[in-house]
Enzyme design. Structure first.
Site, PDB file in Angstrom:
ATOM      1  N   ARG A   1       0.855  -1.182   0.000  1.00  0.00           N
ATOM      2  CA  ARG A   1       0.000   0.000   0.000  1.00  0.00           C
ATOM      3  C   ARG A   1       0.893   1.234   0.000  1.00  0.00           C
ATOM      4  NH1 ARG A   1      -2.224  -3.521   3.939  1.00  0.00           N
ATOM      5  NH2 ARG A   1      -4.368  -4.199   3.469  1.00  0.00           N
TER       6      ARG A   1
ATOM      7  N   LYS B   1      -2.395  -2.540   7.871  1.00  0.00           N
ATOM      8  CA  LYS B   1      -3.626  -2.131   8.539  1.00  0.00           C
ATOM      9  C   LYS B   1      -3.764  -2.865   9.865  1.00  0.00           C
ATOM     10  CE  LYS B   1      -6.563  -0.677   4.694  1.00  0.00           C
ATOM     11  NZ  LYS B   1      -7.848  -0.929   3.991  1.00  0.00           N
TER      12      LYS B   1
ATOM     13  N   HIS C   1      -2.632   2.138  -5.817  1.00  0.00           N
ATOM     14  CA  HIS C   1      -3.418   0.924  -5.582  1.00  0.00           C
ATOM     15  C   HIS C   1      -3.527   0.077  -6.840  1.00  0.00           C
ATOM     16  CE1 HIS C   1      -6.153  -1.669  -3.434  1.00  0.00           C
ATOM     17  NE2 HIS C   1      -6.977  -1.631  -4.464  1.00  0.00           N
TER      18      HIS C   1
ATOM     19  N   ARG D   1      -0.731  -2.347  -6.710  1.00  0.00           N
ATOM     20  CA  ARG D   1      -1.030  -3.391  -5.716  1.00  0.00           C
ATOM     21  C   ARG D   1      -2.030  -4.395  -6.300  1.00  0.00           C
ATOM     22  NH1 ARG D   1      -1.397  -4.542  -0.203  1.00  0.00           N
ATOM     23  NH2 ARG D   1      -3.492  -4.985   0.616  1.00  0.00           N
TER      24      ARG D   1
ATOM     25  N   HIS E   1      -3.990  -8.853   3.324  1.00  0.00           N
ATOM     26  CA  HIS E   1      -5.433  -8.656   3.309  1.00  0.00           C
ATOM     27  C   HIS E   1      -6.041  -9.092   4.630  1.00  0.00           C
ATOM     28  CE1 HIS E   1      -5.866  -8.629  -1.352  1.00  0.00           C
ATOM     29  NE2 HIS E   1      -5.791  -7.420  -0.846  1.00  0.00           N
TER      30      HIS E   1
ATOM     31  N   TYR F   1      -2.538 -18.999  10.930  1.00  0.00           N
ATOM     32  CA  TYR F   1      -1.945 -20.326  10.860  1.00  0.00           C
ATOM     33  C   TYR F   1      -0.750 -20.375   9.910  1.00  0.00           C
ATOM     34  CZ  TYR F   1      -5.987 -22.043  13.383  1.00  0.00           C
ATOM     35  OH  TYR F   1      -6.936 -22.260  14.337  1.00  0.00           O
TER      36      TYR F   1
END
Length: 403
Positions: free
Chosen positions: A224, A250, A335, A338, A361, A370
């Protein structure tokens, strides 16, 4: 006048066409923020909410979406007299429809807002031409704010906790993405254009050229723009025998992004030129950059570039790419690169969970939980994307088939 003593100044350029007397009202708390009797308390509550987000990009995005100036969470940089800043962009069509501005126009204390007020605001956004995705995003921001205000006891209930399906704003109802689709050929053209961008014949021309290439290279890793801006030189280091970037995404979560050989060489050349200009005889060791918080992508004076600076630079690069980006140059933005990383990686057969982990994400938080501990070079899509962007060398190219 300072923001703490004049909260209406915080909502700068507030348009109040239906209440022209607001600015001429008698002095007092309400005249400072229409409809609000205790503006300093409201400001403190808003800042308390914003301060909970570790990522400065998230704080800036939320402040902007609510109609607050980013100076609240991102103090302006010291002006550089040798590099005048371009004029600020004109406010967009939704500028005065940010939630707090809308409340001020209606002389409404945001803490007394009801679901009826929020629905009226959403209808105003719709009438102004806001896309469904935009309304979804703006409603989510307002709902997050009120979720905090409920927790601290400032309001009794969340007026933005609406039935989104009835409003046509359910998270499953998504419009097709307006992001331009960039191909591998487009990305190669951007890298070439960055390397050839004209910076004149000054002493800093090489620095600017290397920085332009480094910006595009970092964006081809799926970062980003806020993550690129927030990178420090100390975020580049080696682990497990590989060069990685520690990226703050984020939610204040860090992830490791593996560097491809082309990006590693690009960053090395840029940092070496930067150190040369700074007068360092030996380039700073990765992870041991001089001074705390030394930015990765920096101004000529060594300060941190803003998102607006890098966005403008990318647009210059796209324009300089010429025919290779005909029809799309004016729609290139960070973006889009990306987005290209994700689509190219999936087209090359990368497992989707690897791609989602690469770009951070949030929608695969469980998968990341995991997968994060066992990620290796083999579980990143970066090399697959780099293989498409890098033309084969003469030594590795396959010989032509005899006719």
């Amino acid at each position: 006048m300072s923001a703490p003593t004049d909260p209406l100044a915080v909502l700068e350029s507030l348009a109040v066409p239906d209440a022209p007397a607001v600015r001429e009202a008698a002095p007092g708390p309400e005249s400072e923020w229409p409809g609000v009797a205790d503006p300093d308390v409201l400001r403190a509550q808003l800042l308390d909410w914003l301060s909970q987000y570790a990522n400065p990009g998230t704080r800036r995005t939320y402040a902007y979406a609510l109609g607050l100036p980013v100076e609240w969470v991102d103090p302006p940089r010291e002006p550089d007299p040798t590099r005048p800043r371009p004029p600020a962009a004109a406010p967009g069509p939704l500028h005065d429809l940010a939630w707090l501005r809308w409340c001020a126009r209606h002389r409404l204390d945001p803490r007394t807002a009801t679901t009826g007020h929020v629905k009226g605001w959403l209808h105003a956004l719709d009438a102004a031409g806001a896309r469904r995705r935009t309304r979804q995003r703006m409603l989510s921001t307002v709902a997050a704010l009120y979720g905090h205000l409920v927790e601290v006891g400032a309001v009794a209930a969340n007026p933005a906790a609406l039935n989104r399906a009835r409003l046509g704003l359910s998270t499953g109802a998504r419009d097709a993405s307006p992001t331009i689709r960039l191909t591998a050929e487009h990305l190669r053209a951007l890298l070439d254009a960055a390397a050839g961008l004209d910076h004149g014949r000054g002493a800093h021309a090489e620095f600017y050229r290397h920085r332009a290439v480094a910006l595009v290279a970092l964006l081809t890793l799926g970062l980003r723009i806020s993550e690129v801006v927030g990178l420090d030189r100390a975020d580049l280091y080696r682990t497990g025998g590989e060069d990685v970037l520690r990226v703050l995404g984020k939610g204040g979560l860090h992830r490791e992004v593996y560097l491809t050989d082309p990006v590693r060489r690009t960053l090395a050349a840029y940092l070496a030129e930067r150190d040369r200009l700074a007068g360092d005889a030996v380039p700073a060791t990765r992870g041991r950059a001089p001074g705390p918080g030394s930015p990765m992508i920096a101004t000529r004076a060594g300060g941190r570039c803003s998102r607006a600076d890098l966005y403008s630079l990318l647009r210059r690069i796209a324009t300089a790419a010429g025919p290779a980006l005909d029809g799309v140059a004016d729609r290139v933005h960070p973006h889009a690169l990306r987005h290209a990383y994700v689509t190219i990686a999936l087209e090359q057969g990368a497992p989707i969970q690897h791609v989602q982990a690469d770009v951070g994400h949030a929608s695969i938080a469980t998968t990341q939980h995991y997968d994060r501990a066992r990620r290796t070079r083999a579980s990143t899509a970066a090399d697959l994307v780099a293989g498409v962007l890098t033309p084969p060398s003469p030594e590795t190219a396959e010989p032509p088939t005899p006719s």
